[in-house]
Design a protein around this motif. Structure first.
Motif, PDB file in Angstrom:
ATOM      1  N   ILE A  67     -34.484  41.692  -7.064  1.00 49.19           N
ATOM      2  CA  ILE A  67     -35.372  41.683  -8.214  1.00 49.19           C
ATOM      3  C   ILE A  67     -34.557  41.473  -9.482  1.00 49.19           C
ATOM      4  O   ILE A  67     -34.964  40.774 -10.385  1.00 49.19           O
ATOM      5  CB  ILE A  67     -36.189  42.992  -8.266  1.00 49.19           C
ATOM      6  N   VAL A  68     -33.387  42.070  -9.528  1.00 50.62           N
ATOM      7  CA  VAL A  68     -32.469  41.854 -10.641  1.00 50.62           C
ATOM      8  C   VAL A  68     -31.204  41.241 -10.049  1.00 50.62           C
ATOM      9  O   VAL A  68     -30.599  41.794  -9.149  1.00 50.62           O
ATOM     10  CB  VAL A  68     -32.138  43.167 -11.380  1.00 50.62           C
ATOM     11  N   CYS A 115     -34.370  38.990 -14.148  1.00 46.96           N
ATOM     12  CA  CYS A 115     -35.299  39.980 -13.608  1.00 46.96           C
ATOM     13  C   CYS A 115     -36.571  39.272 -13.166  1.00 46.96           C
ATOM     14  O   CYS A 115     -37.076  38.408 -13.875  1.00 46.96           O
ATOM     15  CB  CYS A 115     -35.643  41.018 -14.658  1.00 46.96           C
ATOM     16  N   GLU A 163     -40.667  45.775 -11.432  1.00 44.93           N
ATOM     17  CA  GLU A 163     -39.523  46.693 -11.465  1.00 44.93           C
ATOM     18  C   GLU A 163     -40.012  48.088 -11.825  1.00 44.93           C
ATOM     19  O   GLU A 163     -40.710  48.262 -12.822  1.00 44.93           O
ATOM     20  CB  GLU A 163     -38.514  46.241 -12.522  1.00 44.93           C
ATOM     21  N   ASP A 164     -39.633  49.054 -11.023  1.00 49.88           N
ATOM     22  CA  ASP A 164     -39.956  50.443 -11.337  1.00 49.88           C
ATOM     23  C   ASP A 164     -38.880  51.352 -10.759  1.00 49.88           C
ATOM     24  O   ASP A 164     -37.853  50.890 -10.282  1.00 49.88           O
ATOM     25  CB  ASP A 164     -41.353  50.821 -10.838  1.00 49.88           C
ATOM     26  N   THR A 175     -37.369  50.645  -7.291  1.00 49.32           N
ATOM     27  CA  THR A 175     -36.441  49.528  -7.105  1.00 49.32           C
ATOM     28  C   THR A 175     -35.127  49.740  -7.863  1.00 49.32           C
ATOM     29  O   THR A 175     -34.277  48.858  -7.872  1.00 49.32           O
ATOM     30  CB  THR A 175     -37.086  48.211  -7.569  1.00 49.32           C
ATOM     31  N   GLN A 176     -34.969  50.909  -8.464  1.00 53.10           N
ATOM     32  CA  GLN A 176     -33.814  51.187  -9.315  1.00 53.10           C
ATOM     33  C   GLN A 176     -32.490  51.034  -8.562  1.00 53.10           C
ATOM     34  O   GLN A 176     -31.547  50.430  -9.083  1.00 53.10           O
ATOM     35  CB  GLN A 176     -33.928  52.590  -9.885  1.00 53.10           C
ATOM     36  N   ARG A 231     -31.212  47.417  -8.198  1.00 56.91           N
ATOM     37  CA  ARG A 231     -30.716  46.694  -9.382  1.00 56.91           C
ATOM     38  C   ARG A 231     -29.350  47.192  -9.840  1.00 56.91           C
ATOM     39  O   ARG A 231     -28.701  46.569 -10.658  1.00 56.91           O
ATOM     40  CB  ARG A 231     -31.727  46.744 -10.516  1.00 56.91           C
ATOM     41  N   LEU A 282     -40.299  38.384 -14.861  1.00 53.55           N
ATOM     42  CA  LEU A 282     -40.631  39.805 -14.732  1.00 53.55           C
ATOM     43  C   LEU A 282     -42.089  39.998 -15.113  1.00 53.55           C
ATOM     44  O   LEU A 282     -42.489  39.731 -16.244  1.00 53.55           O
ATOM     45  CB  LEU A 282     -39.729  40.648 -15.640  1.00 53.55           C
ATOM     46  N   ALA A 305     -42.933  46.215 -15.391  1.00 54.24           N
ATOM     47  CA  ALA A 305     -41.779  47.114 -15.371  1.00 54.24           C
ATOM     48  C   ALA A 305     -42.210  48.470 -15.901  1.00 54.24           C
ATOM     49  O   ALA A 305     -43.194  48.581 -16.632  1.00 54.24           O
ATOM     50  CB  ALA A 305     -40.637  46.557 -16.211  1.00 54.24           C
ATOM     51  N   LEU A 339     -36.481  50.716 -16.025  1.00 52.57           N
ATOM     52  CA  LEU A 339     -35.745  49.464 -16.239  1.00 52.57           C
ATOM     53  C   LEU A 339     -35.263  49.381 -17.678  1.00 52.57           C
ATOM     54  O   LEU A 339     -34.115  49.017 -17.946  1.00 52.57           O
ATOM     55  CB  LEU A 339     -36.614  48.250 -15.902  1.00 52.57           C
TER      56      LEU A 339
END
Length: 147
Positions: free
Chosen positions: A20-21, A32, A36-37, A40-41, A44, A65, A68, A72
């Motif tokens: 995702i990143v 990105c 993203e949340d 998914t940290q 990334r 993106l 988010a 993020l």
């Protein structure tokens, strides 16, 4: 018989999540995409760790993106502070209106060493409308659609 429920499965049947990143080195750019949340940290982190070591200013391409959360943006704050301590800056580019709103809500746009480059091209259907670039174009398109 193997059934793959996801197009992300590899030959062994293990599910591999799409990035995702992602980080590209020349020029230093974080890209990105998707949603993203906090969930998914961890995925990334490697890209952010590479960006911290960038030899030049870092661009963050937010074109793809779509959604988010604040996690993020807080990662971007951490990146910007680490880079600023090394004399470098961060440029956020091509964010969609909902992402711009989040950037402003968190205050990332007010941080020293961070610039937000808004889209300047007019959207289809808004040609000739004064002031219809970037976020304003979306609002104009909505007004036209509901008129």
């Amino acid at each position: 018989m193997r059934v793959h429920l996801c197009s992300c499965a590899d030959r062994e049947g293990f599910v591999r999540f799409a990035r995702i990143v992602d980080y590209g080195e020349h020029p230093p750019t974080l890209r990105c995409s998707g949603d993203e949340d906090r969930a998914t940290q961890a995925r990334r982190r490697p890209a952010l760790a590479r960006a911290i070591k960038a030899p030049a200013d870092v661009a963050i391409d937010l074109t793809d993106l779509t959604w988010a959360d604040a996690s993020l943006m807080l990662d971007f704050v951490m990146l910007a502070r680490r880079l600023r301590a090394q004399g470098r800056t961060v440029a956020l580019r091509n964010a969609q209106p909902q992402i711009i709103a989040l950037i402003e809500l968190v205050g990332l746009d007010r941080l020293q060493g961070v610039s937000v480059e808004r889209a300047t091209a007019a959207l289809p259907g808004t040609a000739g409308m004064p002031g219809t670039t970037g976020v304003a174009a979306n609002a104009a398109r909505l007004r036209v659609a509901h008129a």
